[in-house]
Write a protein that holds these residues in place. Structure first.
Motif, PDB file in Angstrom:
ATOM      1  N   LEU A 176       0.822  -1.209   0.000  1.00  0.00           N
ATOM      2  CA  LEU A 176       0.000   0.000   0.000  1.00  0.00           C
ATOM      3  C   LEU A 176       0.856   1.259   0.000  1.00  0.00           C
ATOM      4  CD1 LEU A 176      -2.836  -1.001   2.503  1.00  0.00           C
ATOM      5  CD2 LEU A 176      -3.082  -0.605   0.054  1.00  0.00           C
ATOM      6  N   GLN A 177       1.944   1.226   0.742  1.00  0.00           N
ATOM      7  CA  GLN A 177       2.796   2.401   0.847  1.00  0.00           C
ATOM      8  C   GLN A 177       3.643   2.634  -0.404  1.00  0.00           C
ATOM      9  OE1 GLN A 177       4.808   1.625   4.575  1.00  0.00           O
ATOM     10  NE2 GLN A 177       3.181   2.588   5.776  1.00  0.00           N
ATOM     11  N   GLN A 178       3.629   1.691  -1.342  1.00  0.00           N
ATOM     12  CA  GLN A 178       4.310   1.889  -2.627  1.00  0.00           C
ATOM     13  C   GLN A 178       3.422   2.632  -3.624  1.00  0.00           C
ATOM     14  OE1 GLN A 178       5.454  -2.011  -3.952  1.00  0.00           O
ATOM     15  NE2 GLN A 178       6.843  -2.358  -2.224  1.00  0.00           N
ATOM     16  N   THR A 179       2.225   2.993  -3.203  1.00  0.00           N
ATOM     17  CA  THR A 179       1.267   3.627  -4.096  1.00  0.00           C
ATOM     18  C   THR A 179       1.706   5.037  -4.461  1.00  0.00           C
ATOM     19  OG1 THR A 179      -0.527   2.346  -3.094  1.00  0.00           O
ATOM     20  CG2 THR A 179      -1.149   4.319  -4.323  1.00  0.00           C
ATOM     21  N   ASP A 235      -9.295   4.662   7.385  1.00  0.00           N
ATOM     22  CA  ASP A 235      -8.212   3.796   7.847  1.00  0.00           C
ATOM     23  C   ASP A 235      -7.251   3.459   6.703  1.00  0.00           C
ATOM     24  OD1 ASP A 235      -9.018   3.758  10.465  1.00  0.00           O
ATOM     25  OD2 ASP A 235     -10.131   1.876  10.303  1.00  0.00           O
ATOM     26  N   ASP A 236      -7.798   3.249   5.507  1.00  0.00           N
ATOM     27  CA  ASP A 236      -6.935   2.967   4.363  1.00  0.00           C
ATOM     28  C   ASP A 236      -6.097   4.182   3.981  1.00  0.00           C
ATOM     29  OD1 ASP A 236      -7.544   0.185   3.577  1.00  0.00           O
ATOM     30  OD2 ASP A 236      -9.566   0.959   3.392  1.00  0.00           O
ATOM     31  N   VAL A 237      -6.680   5.367   4.098  1.00  0.00           N
ATOM     32  CA  VAL A 237      -5.921   6.588   3.834  1.00  0.00           C
ATOM     33  C   VAL A 237      -4.707   6.657   4.765  1.00  0.00           C
ATOM     34  CG1 VAL A 237      -5.984   9.101   3.951  1.00  0.00           C
ATOM     35  CG2 VAL A 237      -7.906   7.865   2.945  1.00  0.00           C
ATOM     36  N   LYS A 238      -4.912   6.356   6.029  1.00  0.00           N
ATOM     37  CA  LYS A 238      -3.820   6.410   6.998  1.00  0.00           C
ATOM     38  C   LYS A 238      -2.756   5.361   6.703  1.00  0.00           C
ATOM     39  CE  LYS A 238      -6.797   8.181  10.695  1.00  0.00           C
ATOM     40  NZ  LYS A 238      -7.455   7.874  11.999  1.00  0.00           N
ATOM     41  N   THR A 239      -3.193   4.163   6.279  1.00  0.00           N
ATOM     42  CA  THR A 239      -2.234   3.101   5.985  1.00  0.00           C
ATOM     43  C   THR A 239      -1.410   3.427   4.749  1.00  0.00           C
ATOM     44  OG1 THR A 239      -3.717   1.453   6.954  1.00  0.00           O
ATOM     45  CG2 THR A 239      -1.969   0.635   5.524  1.00  0.00           C
ATOM     46  N   ILE A 240      -2.034   3.975   3.728  1.00  0.00           N
ATOM     47  CA  ILE A 240      -1.323   4.349   2.505  1.00  0.00           C
ATOM     48  C   ILE A 240      -0.302   5.436   2.799  1.00  0.00           C
ATOM     49  CG2 ILE A 240      -1.600   5.391   0.224  1.00  0.00           C
ATOM     50  CD1 ILE A 240      -4.405   3.989   0.201  1.00  0.00           C
ATOM     51  N   LEU A 255     -14.533  17.173  -6.324  1.00  0.00           N
ATOM     52  CA  LEU A 255     -14.668  18.405  -5.554  1.00  0.00           C
ATOM     53  C   LEU A 255     -15.408  18.140  -4.243  1.00  0.00           C
ATOM     54  CD1 LEU A 255     -15.727  20.901  -8.380  1.00  0.00           C
ATOM     55  CD2 LEU A 255     -13.448  20.662  -7.351  1.00  0.00           C
ATOM     56  N   GLY A 256     -15.010  18.858  -3.188  1.00  0.00           N
ATOM     57  CA  GLY A 256     -15.696  18.763  -1.902  1.00  0.00           C
ATOM     58  C   GLY A 256     -15.274  17.596  -1.046  1.00  0.00           C
ATOM     59  N   PHE A 257     -14.181  16.957  -1.400  1.00  0.00           N
ATOM     60  CA  PHE A 257     -13.778  15.694  -0.779  1.00  0.00           C
ATOM     61  C   PHE A 257     -12.733  15.886   0.314  1.00  0.00           C
ATOM     62  CE2 PHE A 257     -14.401  11.260  -2.418  1.00  0.00           C
ATOM     63  CZ  PHE A 257     -13.651  10.569  -1.481  1.00  0.00           C
ATOM     64  N   ALA A 258     -11.883  16.906   0.181  1.00  0.00           N
ATOM     65  CA  ALA A 258     -10.672  17.009   0.990  1.00  0.00           C
ATOM     66  C   ALA A 258     -10.957  17.152   2.484  1.00  0.00           C
ATOM     67  CB  ALA A 258      -9.820  18.175   0.513  1.00  0.00           C
ATOM     68  N   GLU A 259     -12.077  17.758   2.833  1.00  0.00           N
ATOM     69  CA  GLU A 259     -12.369  17.981   4.254  1.00  0.00           C
ATOM     70  C   GLU A 259     -12.564  16.672   5.021  1.00  0.00           C
ATOM     71  OE1 GLU A 259     -16.894  18.885   4.969  1.00  0.00           O
ATOM     72  OE2 GLU A 259     -16.218  20.034   3.214  1.00  0.00           O
ATOM     73  N   HIS A 260     -12.735  15.562   4.312  1.00  0.00           N
ATOM     74  CA  HIS A 260     -12.939  14.273   4.969  1.00  0.00           C
ATOM     75  C   HIS A 260     -11.634  13.532   5.217  1.00  0.00           C
ATOM     76  CE1 HIS A 260     -17.341  14.409   4.600  1.00  0.00           C
ATOM     77  NE2 HIS A 260     -17.105  15.014   3.455  1.00  0.00           N
ATOM     78  N   PHE A 261     -10.509  14.102   4.794  1.00  0.00           N
ATOM     79  CA  PHE A 261      -9.215  13.464   5.027  1.00  0.00           C
ATOM     80  C   PHE A 261      -8.712  13.771   6.431  1.00  0.00           C
ATOM     81  CE2 PHE A 261      -9.176  12.610   0.628  1.00  0.00           C
ATOM     82  CZ  PHE A 261      -8.135  11.733   0.351  1.00  0.00           C
ATOM     83  N   PRO A 262      -7.981  12.848   7.030  1.00  0.00           N
ATOM     84  CA  PRO A 262      -7.301  13.170   8.288  1.00  0.00           C
ATOM     85  C   PRO A 262      -6.363  14.355   8.067  1.00  0.00           C
ATOM     86  CG  PRO A 262      -7.165  10.815   7.799  1.00  0.00           C
ATOM     87  CD  PRO A 262      -7.701  11.474   6.566  1.00  0.00           C
ATOM     88  N   ASP A 263      -6.202  15.170   9.069  1.00  0.00           N
ATOM     89  CA  ASP A 263      -5.379  16.383   8.980  1.00  0.00           C
ATOM     90  C   ASP A 263      -3.937  16.025   9.337  1.00  0.00           C
ATOM     91  OD1 ASP A 263      -4.418  18.915   8.868  1.00  0.00           O
ATOM     92  OD2 ASP A 263      -5.386  19.615  10.703  1.00  0.00           O
ATOM     93  N   ASP A 264      -3.217  15.491   8.334  1.00  0.00           N
ATOM     94  CA  ASP A 264      -1.892  14.965   8.675  1.00  0.00           C
ATOM     95  C   ASP A 264      -0.906  15.071   7.512  1.00  0.00           C
ATOM     96  OD1 ASP A 264      -0.073  13.869  10.449  1.00  0.00           O
ATOM     97  OD2 ASP A 264      -0.550  11.809   9.906  1.00  0.00           O
ATOM     98  N   GLY A 265      -1.048  16.090   6.668  1.00  0.00           N
ATOM     99  CA  GLY A 265      -0.062  16.303   5.627  1.00  0.00           C
ATOM    100  C   GLY A 265      -0.322  15.580   4.321  1.00  0.00           C
TER     101      GLY A 265
END
Length: 360
Positions: A148-151, A167-172, A182-192
């Protein structure tokens, strides 16, 4: 120029957000907003009404076939039939992980993921789903944490819980680029995280591959608190066309049938590889609505013809699905084979079991 870009990105993300967010809406892109009073900032499908569906299975839609082996009636199955011999040289390798999740390796050596969801819905929605007579699905084919981290990039079609899992976002992790509606980014964890929000027909360059965000006929929602908050249509939805030199791969995302398939073909030409959904269309209570936002197998066959697909790879059925809008785990695949024979369509269909890979 680099300084100007940084200022624009900073203004988009805000001082309190560690994520880097860009919004790609060139003049050539398309956005359609709702016409409902008070909801004009919400998004809408391009085609909310159109002529009747080109084909509909009316009777005996799920006949038995020796090409599918099942443990019970259309349930817990494996495709055992032959697939067509193909001579494409597009250079893509596709692995179907289950439900709507794919790993795609591009001709220039990049790794992309479409709608990666490796477990269940985000908590506590999975808990609520089970209380409302849902259940936990069988786990799909797993990529290791290292894989996953090779993505290099992740492309999401829409916000529904079976297509986007935090959870998959965090693992990747933050190394990958994330391409979203559009309108999607606010749902991401705030971590760079690096997030590119895109309008329909917007594009982004990824190495030697161009990723085009294209329309779908669906909807988007994530949060519903009765009388307090809802976000129906607050984020856009769509599919993706990957273009490398003269070759294209299309991932449709969740969608119903509409003229948008013809539009995509007219803009990008005949598509080499089409990853098309065939499931989640069945409902005894709301059949018209379910079909409006999910292609039946025959809808997908017609769409493949309109897209000029050189090969169609179906998805959405399977042993690792949630069976939302399905009669059984593989009923959609039975219907696809039936309607392929009925309609005598020319598009080759390559059928994968979950975890299988295909190089074209």
């Amino acid at each position: 120029m680099k300084k100007l870009t940084f200022v624009i990105l900073l203004s988009l993300t805000g001082c309190s957000n560690n994520n880097v967010v860009e919004r790609i809406t060139p003049p050539s892109s398309v956005i359609k907003h709702s016409a409902i009073e008070g909801y004009e900032d919400r998004y809408s499908n391009l085609y909310n009404s159109f002529e009747a569906y080109p084909a509909t299975c009316e009777a005996q839609c799920y006949p038995p076939t020796p090409r599918i082996a099942c443990k019970s009636q259309m349930q817990d199955c494996t495709y055992v039939g032959e697939n067509p011999s193909l001579s494409l040289t597009a250079g893509f390798t596709i692995q179907w992980l289950g439900h709507a999740s794919f790993k795609v390796n591009s001709p220039d050596g990049q790794q992309f993921l479409f709608d990666p969801v490796t477990a269940q819905f985000d908590w506590p929605v999975n808990w609520a789903f089970r209380l409302s007579e849902g259940y936990n699905r069988n786990l799909p084919t797993a990529l290791s944490k290292a894989e996953l981290q090779q993505t290099d990039a992740v492309m999401y079609s829409h916000l529904h819980y079976d297509h986007f899992n935090k959870d998959d976002v965090k693992t990747i992790g933050t190394k990958a680029q994330f391409l979203t509606p559009l309108g999607f980014a606010e749902h991401f964890p705030d971590d760079g995280y690096k997030v590119s929000e895109m309008a329909w027909y917007a594009s982004k360059q990824l190495g030697d591959v161009t990723a085009h965000f294209v329309p779908a006929n669906h909807f988007s929602s994530r949060i519903w608190v009765p009388f307090l908050y809802e976000d129906h249509g607050a984020a856009l939805w769509g599919g993706w066309v990957l273009e490398h030199q003269d070759h294209t791969l299309f991932f449709a995302g969740d969608t119903g049938y509409s003229p948008h398939f013809r539009d995509i073909q007219q803009k990008y030409g005949d598509i080499d590889i089409c990853l098309l959904p065939i499931a989640s269309y069945h409902s005894e209570e709301h059949p018209k609505w379910y079909r409006k936002v999910h292609t039946t197998p025959e809808d997908a066959l017609v769409a493949a013809q309109e897209l000029g697909c050189k090969v169609m790879v179906p998805w959405g059925y399977g042993n690792a699905s949630w069976r939302m809008g399905d009669r059984t785990s593989h009923s959609a695949l039975f219907r696809l084979l039936k309607m392929q024979d009925t309609l005598k369509t020319a598009t080759p269909i390559y059928i994968l079991n979950e975890g299988d890979s295909l190089s074209l």
